[in-house]
Structures are given as structure tokens and as C-alpha cells.
Motif scaffolding. Sequence first.
Motif, mmCIF file in Angstrom:
data_model
loop_
_atom_site.group_PDB
_atom_site.id
_atom_site.type_symbol
_atom_site.label_atom_id
_atom_site.label_comp_id
_atom_site.label_asym_id
_atom_site.label_seq_id
_atom_site.Cartn_x
_atom_site.Cartn_y
_atom_site.Cartn_z
ATOM 1 N N PRO A 473 0.838 -1.214 0.000
ATOM 2 C CA PRO A 473 0.000 0.000 0.000
ATOM 3 C C PRO A 473 0.868 1.257 0.000
ATOM 4 N N MET A 474 0.454 2.248 -0.747
ATOM 5 C CA MET A 474 1.185 3.510 -0.828
ATOM 6 C C MET A 474 0.714 4.444 0.279
ATOM 7 N N GLU A 475 1.667 5.055 0.978
ATOM 8 C CA GLU A 475 1.327 6.018 2.009
ATOM 9 C C GLU A 475 0.949 7.349 1.367
ATOM 10 N N SER A 476 0.435 8.255 2.183
ATOM 11 C CA SER A 476 0.017 9.562 1.686
ATOM 12 C C SER A 476 1.183 10.367 1.138
ATOM 13 N N ASP A 477 2.377 10.072 1.630
ATOM 14 C CA ASP A 477 3.549 10.780 1.121
ATOM 15 C C ASP A 477 4.229 10.007 -0.019
ATOM 16 N N SER A 478 3.483 9.063 -0.640
ATOM 17 C CA SER A 478 3.948 8.284 -1.790
ATOM 18 C C SER A 478 5.118 7.369 -1.454
ATOM 19 N N THR A 479 5.185 6.914 -0.225
ATOM 20 C CA THR A 479 6.229 5.971 0.178
ATOM 21 C C THR A 479 5.586 4.635 0.497
ATOM 22 N N TYR A 480 6.459 3.589 0.611
ATOM 23 C CA TYR A 480 6.009 2.233 0.922
ATOM 24 C C TYR A 480 6.768 1.771 2.168
ATOM 25 N N ASN A 481 6.016 1.453 3.240
ATOM 26 C CA ASN A 481 6.674 0.982 4.468
ATOM 27 C C ASN A 481 6.042 -0.288 5.010
ATOM 28 N N LYS A 482 5.129 -0.891 4.272
ATOM 29 C CA LYS A 482 4.500 -2.138 4.714
ATOM 30 C C LYS A 482 3.969 -2.855 3.486
ATOM 31 N N VAL A 496 -4.730 -1.622 -10.917
ATOM 32 C CA VAL A 496 -3.742 -2.102 -9.961
ATOM 33 C C VAL A 496 -2.649 -1.071 -9.761
ATOM 34 N N ARG A 497 -2.925 0.159 -10.183
ATOM 35 C CA ARG A 497 -1.930 1.197 -9.979
ATOM 36 C C ARG A 497 -1.824 1.516 -8.487
ATOM 37 N N PRO A 498 -0.651 1.620 -7.925
ATOM 38 C CA PRO A 498 -0.467 1.883 -6.491
ATOM 39 C C PRO A 498 -0.647 3.369 -6.190
ATOM 40 N N GLN A 499 -1.857 3.847 -6.350
ATOM 41 C CA GLN A 499 -2.115 5.241 -6.036
ATOM 42 C C GLN A 499 -3.483 5.354 -5.363
ATOM 43 N N PRO A 500 -3.693 6.378 -4.476
ATOM 44 C CA PRO A 500 -4.975 6.520 -3.763
ATOM 45 C C PRO A 500 -6.119 6.746 -4.734
ATOM 46 N N VAL A 501 -7.303 6.205 -4.379
ATOM 47 C CA VAL A 501 -8.522 6.405 -5.132
ATOM 48 C C VAL A 501 -9.490 7.183 -4.254
ATOM 49 N N ARG A 502 -9.994 8.334 -4.750
ATOM 50 C CA ARG A 502 -10.798 9.241 -3.937
ATOM 51 C C ARG A 502 -12.272 8.864 -3.900
ATOM 52 N N SER A 503 -12.582 7.580 -3.829
ATOM 53 C CA SER A 503 -13.977 7.143 -3.734
ATOM 54 C C SER A 503 -14.150 6.310 -2.481
ATOM 55 N N LEU A 504 -15.267 6.512 -1.769
ATOM 56 C CA LEU A 504 -15.538 5.769 -0.545
ATOM 57 C C LEU A 504 -16.636 4.734 -0.753
ATOM 58 N N SER A 510 -15.440 -7.934 0.200
ATOM 59 C CA SER A 510 -14.103 -7.721 0.752
ATOM 60 C C SER A 510 -13.410 -9.048 0.974
ATOM 61 N N VAL A 511 -12.103 -8.986 1.118
ATOM 62 C CA VAL A 511 -11.305 -10.168 1.400
ATOM 63 C C VAL A 511 -10.462 -9.889 2.631
ATOM 64 N N ILE A 512 -9.951 -10.957 3.253
ATOM 65 C CA ILE A 512 -9.149 -10.806 4.470
ATOM 66 C C ILE A 512 -7.793 -10.230 4.111
ATOM 67 N N LEU A 513 -7.362 -9.223 4.840
ATOM 68 C CA LEU A 513 -6.079 -8.567 4.630
ATOM 69 C C LEU A 513 -5.315 -8.563 5.938
ATOM 70 N N ILE A 514 -4.053 -8.950 5.882
ATOM 71 C CA ILE A 514 -3.213 -8.974 7.078
ATOM 72 C C ILE A 514 -2.011 -8.091 6.814
ATOM 73 N N PHE A 515 -1.823 -7.067 7.650
ATOM 74 C CA PHE A 515 -0.677 -6.174 7.516
ATOM 75 C C PHE A 515 0.533 -6.783 8.184
ATOM 76 N N SER A 516 1.664 -6.528 7.574
ATOM 77 C CA SER A 516 2.906 -7.039 8.149
ATOM 78 C C SER A 516 3.282 -6.317 9.428
ATOM 79 N N SER A 517 2.684 -5.143 9.700
ATOM 80 C CA SER A 517 3.020 -4.394 10.914
ATOM 81 C C SER A 517 2.364 -4.982 12.152
#
Length: 542
Positions: A473-482, A496-504, A510-517
Motif C-alpha cells: 500500500p502507498m502512504e500519503s507521502d507516496s512511500t512504501y513501508n508495509k 492495480v496502480r499503487p495510487q490513492p482512489v478518492r472514492s468511498l 471484501s477479502v481478508i487482509l493482514i498487515f505485516s506491521s
Amino acid sequence: MKLSLRHVAAIVVFAVLALPPMIASSSSSGVSAPAVAAPADTQQLRPVIPGADRYQEGKVFLEHADTWSYLEQPGVAPDSQYQVLTGNVVFRKNDMFMYCDSAHFYEAANSFDAFSNVRMEQGDTLFVYADELEYSGVDEMAVLYAYPGKKVRLINRDVKLSTDVFNYDLASNIGFYNVGGVLDDAVNRLRSLEGEYHPDTKYAYFYYNVDLEAPNGKDTLRMYTDSLVYNTGTHLCELIARTRIVSADGEILSSSGKYNTLTGLADLYRRSLVITNQGNTLTGDTLFYDRNRGVGEAFGDMVLMDSARKSSLHGDYGWYNELSDSAFVTGRALAKEYSGADTLYLHGDTIYAYVDTDSSRVMNVYRNVRFFRSDMQGICDSLSSTERDSLMHMYHHPVVWSGRRQVFGNIIEVHVNDSTVDWARLPEFGFTAEHIAEDCYQQMSASEMTTWFNDSTISRLYAEGNVMLIMFPMESDSTYNKYAYVESSESRCISVRPQPVRSLRCIWPSVILIFSSGLHGMRICALCRLTMCSRCRRVSLI
């Protein structure tokens, strides 16, 4: 004892009377009389041609003339003195007979000039007709001329040669012209400014503005060149200069080789070219072409161009069947397809292209397959492309790249629309990876996967069966830390572009997602890339 006259007379009378009985007595006693020769029959004397050897080296003989006259010209060299012959004049040199109405015979120079109704004959096969003839005994050369409006004609069985001035070398039995001439046989007609004919070997040599014409019903073969060797017995042409061969089946361009005008077979060398009537071309360092069967075989840097499909085949060896529209190439085989803005390069050890029962073009590529174009590249062990459904099937560990994305599986099916990649399907197993930054690669695998492209980029992806996903996932500052690891039975993504999408708005399951953090479970939407905390149900952007 003296005898009186009376006694002598009596003895003579007695001897005369007794002579016959004495002869008879002698015959009866066995003594034969001497034979008396009978007088020879009286015969009329006639002129006899001297029995000289008619095969003397370089010698010409006067065989006949009705009248002969000679008047020595004072002050003229002996070689220039001539005899005047008229009426049924016949000369001979070895087995060549020369006829005319009148002639000047230079006996000292072994030469003559013949006039009117000139004819040369050798056996019952070779005839030459002219109006005048000049024969030089020095070089054994006969030069024959025709009066205005007429032609010198040579006939050798079914070969006919006509020209204005014809030179015949009697020593080597070769005839030639250099003022333009025409040679006809049972199959072809050849025209040229200069020509040479060998009756013994049936070879003819033509130079300058050579034009061969072979009428065959509605299909007339034409050949244009500046130098040509032709055999009137086999009807075989030897190409020794740049030559253009034109027929209803197409054209041939070559500067070296052989072409049989009777069978339509060609052996061509020195980078020759065959152009079919459909516009396709076959080029090779060495070419074998069967005009009647429409089959061409090329050796050395073979190139087959298909103008209708805007494609070409290249290789070290190949053949092309014009009637079945099939081709085979091997040895660094390469196919090019340039119907669109970009060119597709397709390599392999062997390429076989043909038309199937549905009149659809099929191309199979075997071993070490590689292809390249600006929006897509790939490798596989073998490949099959069909024109009917615009599908390209890749087998045995195929891999496809597009930009920074890579897709591979057991089988890949690529669909091309208007020379642009439309979609790709992996029916047995699929794996895709994308480099997004530094050593970060987003990856997905599934039992079946389909990808849609838009402007050479992946616009949509569908994965089904044992879906596994690793994403950053891309952070708000366009970095990747997880990164995230996802498992699901199905996954659908619009982008599949790694950029934020402004739609809610989330409409996909949904599918199960597990963060490495180590955070608690989250839900992710594959469509809008939104996440929702499994505890607080809060939605946030990735």
C-alpha cells in the motif's frame, strides 16, 4: 638345183590348199593356236573432276559451274585475280556445300564472292539462305548478306535464325550476328542486338536488349536481360546478367541461375527474388522455384513478404507454397507483423504458417520462442497464432512483460485487436508481478487469471481459484513501508496502480487482509482500494 617359175607357182598353190588341213591337224593333235585380242569398244570421252582429297585443311573446291571465264588483270596481285563463274555454281569445303547463280573465284587466295540465290548446306539438317556471300579462305569466314526487305535465314531442324548480316565461321562451325536478329525454335522466340549460334551443341548466346517470348495459350512468358545463354535442344536458359522473367504467375528477378522455359523450373543464385501474382515476394541467396506448382524454396537469408497481411518471414532456410498459401522457415526464424503503428517481432527455431480448413491463417512457432513490441514482450517454448479469432496461444512456461508488469503461467492466451493487445488469459495457472519501487513487487497468483489492457497498460484483472496476493500500500507521502498478504477464492480489480482512489463507495465483496506491521484484521475492496477496520468498521483510503 634351180627351180623354174612354173615350179615355184606350183609350190605356192599346194601350200595354200594344204594350210587348212594342217591347222586342223594341229588342233586335233592338242596344240592350241595363239589367242587374237578383240578390238576395244569405242567410248565417248567426258571431263572428270580430279580425285583430290575434299577434306584438306582450309581448302575450298569448285565443284561445278555452267560457264567459266578468266581474264588476267595487269598489275593486280595473284591473290586478287579471279575467275568468273555463272550458272549452277557449287563450292565445297569439307562437308559444307555452297550454291549460287554466279561467283568470282579467287583461287590463289582460296576465296570467292557468291551472288544471287545463295545457299549453304551441311548434311540434311543445316541450311543457310542469303542473297550474297563473301568467303575468305584466310580465316575461313563466310559473311552472308540479304537484300533490302529480305533476311538471311539459318535453318537447323526446328531452329530458325534470321538477320540482315550473318557471319559463319566454317572452321569452328559457329554463326553470329551483330546487327539484330531473331531465333525461333519449337518453344521460344529470342531477339537481341547481337547473337551467336552453335549448331553442333545447340547453344545460343545473346547480348544487348535480349527479349525471350514463350507463348503458351493465354500465359505468355517474357524474359528481359542484356546477356543470356540458351540451349535450343533443352530450352534451358542460363542467366548471366540481371534478368526479369514475367508470366501470369508473377515475376522472377535474378542475375545468375538457370530457368527451364519448358517445365517452368528455376535454379537461381546471387540473391534472387520471386514475386507472385498475389503480391507476395520470396527472396534468398539461392532459390529453387517451380512455376507450375507455385512452390519456392530459399537457402541463405530467406525473406518471405506478405503484402496483403503486412507481415514477413525471415530465416536461414524456408519454402513457400503459393497455391496453398503456406510457408515454412527454420534457422534463426523471425516473423514480423507491421500492420499497426508498431511492429511485432516473433523469433523461434522454426516457423510454420498455413491456411486451415476455415480459410483462416495459422502460424505455429516452435522452440525458444521470443517476441517483442513496444507494449508487450514475451518468451515461451512454442506458440500458435490464429487469424480467425486473433488469439496467440503460448505453451510451456510462457512469460509476458508489459511495462513494469510480468505475467507467466502454464499457458497464456493473448488476444490482439487491430494489432493492439486487448486481453490476456491464463487458463491453467497464472502469476503476475509488478515492480512499484526499489525492491517492492506486487504479486498475485491464481488458478485462472484474465487481464484486460488499455493503451498498453493493465486496466482490469480477474483472478479465480486459490488467489494469493502480496501488495504494498502507498502512504500519503507516496512511500512504501508495509506490505499486505491476501488469500481469496476470487479477486477482481479495475486498476492495480499503487495510487490513492478518492472514492468511498465499496461494491465488491471484501477479502481478508493482514498487515505485516501486526495490526488487527482489515478488509480491502479490490475495486476502490478502500480498507475497513474489522473492529471499528471505519473506512480509510490506502
